[in-house]
Design an enzyme around this catalytic site. Structure first.
Site, PDB file in Angstrom:
ATOM      1  N   GLY A 162     -11.906  -1.580  17.505  1.00 27.08           N
ATOM      2  CA  GLY A 162      -9.957  -1.919  17.123  1.00 27.08           C
ATOM      3  C   GLY A 162      -9.783  -0.029  17.411  1.00 27.08           C
ATOM      4  O   GLY A 162     -10.750   0.355  18.284  1.00 27.08           O
TER       5      GLY A 162
ATOM      6  N   HIS B  49      -0.096  -3.824   0.275  1.00 20.98           N
ATOM      7  CA  HIS B  49       1.894  -3.484   0.379  1.00 20.98           C
ATOM      8  C   HIS B  49       2.341  -4.602  -0.153  1.00 20.98           C
ATOM      9  O   HIS B  49       1.991  -5.535  -0.744  1.00 20.98           O
ATOM     10  CB  HIS B  49       1.421  -3.701   1.754  1.00 20.98           C
ATOM     11  CG  HIS B  49       2.683  -3.483   3.154  1.00 20.98           C
ATOM     12  ND1 HIS B  49       3.756  -3.993   2.794  1.00 20.98           N
ATOM     13  CD2 HIS B  49       2.175  -2.356   4.100  1.00 20.98           C
ATOM     14  CE1 HIS B  49       3.934  -3.060   3.770  1.00 20.98           C
ATOM     15  NE2 HIS B  49       3.279  -2.007   4.833  1.00 20.98           N
TER      16      HIS B  49
ATOM     17  N   LEU C  11       1.974  -9.668   6.757  1.00 24.88           N
ATOM     18  CA  LEU C  11       3.107  -8.636   6.267  1.00 24.88           C
ATOM     19  C   LEU C  11       4.141  -8.739   6.834  1.00 24.88           C
ATOM     20  O   LEU C  11       4.555  -8.915   7.826  1.00 24.88           O
ATOM     21  CB  LEU C  11       2.202  -7.013   7.339  1.00 24.88           C
ATOM     22  CG  LEU C  11       2.123  -5.726   6.173  1.00 24.88           C
ATOM     23  CD1 LEU C  11       1.861  -5.544   5.065  1.00 24.88           C
ATOM     24  CD2 LEU C  11       1.445  -4.972   7.891  1.00 24.88           C
TER      25      LEU C  11
ATOM     26  N   GLN D 244      -5.317  -0.735  -1.609  1.00 26.74           N
ATOM     27  CA  GLN D 244      -4.116  -0.873  -1.442  1.00 26.74           C
ATOM     28  C   GLN D 244      -3.099  -2.206  -0.998  1.00 26.74           C
ATOM     29  O   GLN D 244      -3.719  -2.542  -0.560  1.00 26.74           O
ATOM     30  CB  GLN D 244      -3.876   0.183  -0.093  1.00 26.74           C
ATOM     31  CG  GLN D 244      -1.664   0.185   0.465  1.00 26.74           C
ATOM     32  CD  GLN D 244      -1.452   1.168   1.225  1.00 26.74           C
ATOM     33  OE1 GLN D 244      -1.183   1.085   2.559  1.00 26.74           O
ATOM     34  NE2 GLN D 244      -1.173   2.692   1.282  1.00 26.74           N
TER      35      GLN D 244
ATOM     36  N   ARG E 255       3.340   3.626  -0.630  1.00 23.06           N
ATOM     37  CA  ARG E 255       3.208   1.836  -1.458  1.00 23.06           C
ATOM     38  C   ARG E 255       2.699   1.748  -2.595  1.00 23.06           C
ATOM     39  O   ARG E 255       3.133   0.404  -3.025  1.00 23.06           O
ATOM     40  CB  ARG E 255       2.644   1.201  -0.178  1.00 23.06           C
ATOM     41  CG  ARG E 255       2.686   1.189   1.088  1.00 23.06           C
ATOM     42  CD  ARG E 255       1.533   1.317   1.956  1.00 23.06           C
ATOM     43  NE  ARG E 255       2.532   1.338   3.149  1.00 23.06           N
ATOM     44  CZ  ARG E 255       2.164   0.874   4.700  1.00 23.06           C
ATOM     45  NH1 ARG E 255       0.760   0.576   4.624  1.00 23.06           N
ATOM     46  NH2 ARG E 255       2.931   0.650   5.441  1.00 23.06           N
TER      47      ARG E 255
ATOM     48  N   ARG F 290      -2.331   5.326   0.461  1.00 26.20           N
ATOM     49  CA  ARG F 290      -2.233   5.723   1.842  1.00 26.20           C
ATOM     50  C   ARG F 290      -0.645   5.755   1.853  1.00 26.20           C
ATOM     51  O   ARG F 290      -0.079   4.716   1.036  1.00 26.20           O
ATOM     52  CB  ARG F 290      -2.927   4.790   3.503  1.00 26.20           C
ATOM     53  CG  ARG F 290      -2.860   4.665   4.637  1.00 26.20           C
ATOM     54  CD  ARG F 290      -3.355   4.561   5.716  1.00 26.20           C
ATOM     55  NE  ARG F 290      -3.149   2.771   5.927  1.00 26.20           N
ATOM     56  CZ  ARG F 290      -1.832   2.622   5.611  1.00 26.20           C
ATOM     57  NH1 ARG F 290      -1.633   2.911   6.585  1.00 26.20           N
ATOM     58  NH2 ARG F 290      -2.121   1.178   6.163  1.00 26.20           N
TER      59      ARG F 290
ATOM     60  N   GLU G  63       6.720  -1.965   6.779  1.00 26.99           N
ATOM     61  CA  GLU G  63       7.743  -1.116   6.272  1.00 26.99           C
ATOM     62  C   GLU G  63       8.796  -0.350   7.121  1.00 26.99           C
ATOM     63  O   GLU G  63       9.710  -0.076   6.737  1.00 26.99           O
ATOM     64  CB  GLU G  63       6.460   0.120   5.627  1.00 26.99           C
ATOM     65  CG  GLU G  63       6.941   1.375   5.045  1.00 26.99           C
ATOM     66  CD  GLU G  63       6.308   2.119   4.362  1.00 26.99           C
ATOM     67  OE1 GLU G  63       6.017   3.254   3.957  1.00 26.99           O
ATOM     68  OE2 GLU G  63       5.244   1.632   3.732  1.00 26.99           O
TER      69      GLU G  63
ATOM     70  N   HIS H  93      -3.756  -5.457   0.707  1.00 31.15           N
ATOM     71  CA  HIS H  93      -3.327  -4.133   2.709  1.00 31.15           C
ATOM     72  C   HIS H  93      -4.740  -3.320   3.477  1.00 31.15           C
ATOM     73  O   HIS H  93      -4.937  -3.418   4.848  1.00 31.15           O
ATOM     74  CB  HIS H  93      -2.436  -3.543   2.527  1.00 31.15           C
ATOM     75  CG  HIS H  93      -1.363  -3.499   4.401  1.00 31.15           C
ATOM     76  ND1 HIS H  93      -1.263  -3.927   4.829  1.00 31.15           N
ATOM     77  CD2 HIS H  93      -1.123  -2.073   3.789  1.00 31.15           C
ATOM     78  CE1 HIS H  93      -0.973  -2.895   6.007  1.00 31.15           C
ATOM     79  NE2 HIS H  93      -1.220  -1.825   5.844  1.00 31.15           N
TER      80      HIS H  93
ATOM     81  N   PHE I  71       9.658   6.521   6.913  1.00 28.73           N
ATOM     82  CA  PHE I  71       8.933   5.852   5.938  1.00 28.73           C
ATOM     83  C   PHE I  71       8.528   6.590   4.954  1.00 28.73           C
ATOM     84  O   PHE I  71       9.019   7.874   4.661  1.00 28.73           O
ATOM     85  CB  PHE I  71       7.090   6.212   7.497  1.00 28.73           C
ATOM     86  CG  PHE I  71       7.256   4.429   8.040  1.00 28.73           C
ATOM     87  CD1 PHE I  71       7.406   3.872   8.773  1.00 28.73           C
ATOM     88  CD2 PHE I  71       5.787   3.790   7.812  1.00 28.73           C
ATOM     89  CE1 PHE I  71       7.048   2.696   9.596  1.00 28.73           C
ATOM     90  CE2 PHE I  71       5.043   2.753   8.540  1.00 28.73           C
ATOM     91  CZ  PHE I  71       6.392   1.975   8.769  1.00 28.73           C
TER      92      PHE I  71
END
Length: 575
Positions: free
Chosen positions: A12, A233, A243, A231, A277, A389, A246, A348, A118
């Site tokens: 990743g 979401h 998802l 977390q 969140r 986060r 956001e 999430h 955001f």
């Protein structure tokens, strides 16, 4: 025995960015990336909303200090502030560097990189590529791996970290295609293995997010940090859990309950839908609990709320958040131009992980380091997110700390020689482990144990937690651990046997689940994403510290580590 100067586990953003940095800094080093999927299919590709950086393209008043404060406040003051300062100072440089690599960011009319609002951020600082930002970045990074001649082992599952005498010496890996097992020795090992969303039954994470890297570190006797902070979401598409970014709320969508009210006015009046969140997820869960959720037929008392984009208009929806529209249309048949989307919280992101310092070196304890072992991205905990986060800080963490960790490896490795590794022993033990799985005549299917585990974590360690619930959860996990020892495989072949991988992943999930629950039970306060109904207040006096959890089959031992507070004094978190 295979050998590389550096072996990076995980294809990743964090792993790829580290590989690029090492190759740029020390072109002579032999670098390998090992991934259980093809790197392009890593979960980073699913990141939608954007990457935060104080470029000041739409907001002159922004600064790295403001970004750092928002991040620390968002973390409920558990983030390490030295790590946050580095994250936010490096942000503009890494975004410009990505652009130079060829990442196609969305643009303002004058050609500069566009930035949107955001949740939890006080300025418009999130750079984006429509709502496919992770996809845009990862593709360019993987192209760069090829350009720099990095060896890629794709669809190899890493079974074990070789850790001896306090030093990482390599890995044992299994080729999914044909069952071949190889030992790789290296002067440095880095984990960029991502999160563990599949510990829960409803998650935005892909099927590969099973916490393997975390479990391997834990099984090798290393601690995991702050695992209680998971977390959720706020906007997982109901009922699939996928998802809805956001970014959709950043562009102006509303959250509404069964009465049609924008209920965030009750919970975070100054930020509304763009509250952090954890606050937004609890607000949605509370609305549903109190009977103001919505049923598929539109009546009250149902399991979801509405995310309403209709007032945004077709042109804005299709240009700014086309992927969100496409997902809702494809998966649940909702045309968001004309209908609201059904959403509820979905597991999430993992704030916790393998503890590292700001060079990406893995900690063996609060004050010890493991030689030759590094980690970055979601599997690591340098603690820039603390207890919660902020959106668009995760891609940033992967890229900033991928780069910084790569830089640290590039400076450390030339001073090291290849370690001595007993290849025969590790091959024997790995083959024995696989054979033992194939020979089992157990009575449980992998899927039924995994499903029971995911259901238990969602029920006993979800958005709201209590001691009573979590104790039941720990008991349940004990039973499931016994059942997992007694699973059987239908497929007895070595060729493309996905059941072998699923059986190994199940072990990872159990280790991670037990660590999360034990850490959560111990933290008798509410902070960020960890909300205890029996201890609803934050307790700085007793719990303003990091949890370190040491796993063993006999149980989990807990220790603590101080939080670095050198810029912002903790105060009450209000929005």
């Amino acid at each position: 025995m295979l050998e590389h100067d550096v072996v990076i586990v995980g294809g990743g953003l964090a792993g790829c960015r580290a590989a690029v940095e090492i190759a740029r800094t020390e072109p002579g080093l032999n670098i390998a990336v090992v991934a259980k999927t093809h790197p392009i299919r890593s979960h980073s590709v699913a990141a939608q909303g954007g990457i935060a950086a104080t470029l000041k393209n739409v907001d002159d008043a922004d600064s790295w200090e403001a970004h750092a404060f928002d991040t620390v406040k968002g973390s409920d003051y558990l983030a390490d502030q030295d790590a946050v300062a580095l994250l936010t100072q490096e942000a503009p440089n890494v975004v410009i560097d990505l652009e130079h690599m060829g990442v196609l960011f969305s643009r303002l009319d004058d050609g500069r990189i566009a930035q949107r609002a955001f949740g939890g951020h006080s300025h418009r600082r999130t750079c984006y590529a429509a709502d496919k930002t992770g996809h845009a970045i990862l593709h360019e990074l993987v192209n760069n791996l090829r350009r720099y001649g990095v060896t890629i082992y794709d669809e190899w599952y890493v079974m074990r970290l070789i850790l001896e005498e306090g030093a990482a010496k390599g890995i044992v890996m299994y080729r999914i295609e044909d069952g071949e097992i190889r030992v790789v020795r290296a002067k440095a090992v880095m984990f960029g293995t991502g999160g563990y969303g599949r510990v829960f039954n409803t998650t935005s994470n892909d099927f590969a997010s099973t916490g393997d890297g975390l479990a391997m570190a834990a099984m090798a006797g290393l601690p995991l940090e702050d695992m209680e902070f998971v977390q959720f979401h706020p906007t997982g598409l109901y009922p699939v859990g996928v998802l809805i970014s956001e970014a959709v709320r950043g562009e102006g969508a509303y959250l509404k309950n069964a009465a049609g009210d924008r209920f965030m006015a009750t919970y975070a009046p100054s930020r509304m839908e763009l509250a952090p969140r954890d606050i937004t997820s609890r607000a949605i869960a509370t609305e549903i609990r109190q009977g103001r959720g919505i049923h598929p037929d539109g009546s009250a008392g149902g399991p979801f709320v509405h995310l309403d984009l209709r007032h945004m208009g077709k042109e804005k929806i299709m240009s700014r958040v086309p992927f969100a529209w496409e997902e809702a249309h494809r998966l649940v048949g909702v045309d968001a131009v004309h209908q609201p989307m059904p959403v509820r919280p979905t597991a999430h992101y993992s704030m916790g992980g393998i503890p590292v310092n700001t060079r990406g070196q893995v900690r063996s304890s609060a004050d010890g380091l493991v030689e030759g072992f590094y980690a970055a991205g979601e599997c690591a905990c340098v603690s820039v997110h603390g207890a919660n986060r902020l959106g668009s800080n995760s891609l940033l963490e992967c890229v900033v700390y991928g780069k910084l960790t790569g830089s640290a490896i590039a400076s450390d490795v030339p001073k090291r020689k290849f370690p001595e590794v007993d290849e025969g022993r590790y091959l024997r033990e790995a083959k024995q482990q696989i054979q033992e799985l194939l020979d089992r005549s157990g009575e449980n299917r992998i899927n039924s144990v995994r499903q029971a585990l995911q259901d238990a974590m969602t029920e006993y360690c979800g958005v709201f937690r209590t001691e009573e619930l979590m104790r039941q959860g720990i008991e349940k996990l004990g039973e499931l651990q016994q059942q997992a020892q007694n699973v059987y495989l239908d497929d007895k072949n070595q060729l493309w046997n996905t059941e072998i991988v699923e059986a190994l992943e199940l072990q990872s999930l159990i280790v991670v689940a037990q660590t999360i629950l034990t850490s959560a039970l111990n933290r008798q306060e509410s902070r960020g994403a960890h909300f205890r109904e029996d201890f609803p207040q934050r307790d700085d006096e007793n719990f303003l510290k990091h949890t370190l959890a040491y796993y063993s089959p006999a149980g989990i031992d807990l220790a603590t580590m101080p939080v670095v507070i050198n810029m912002f004094e903790p105060k009450e978190r209000k929005y």
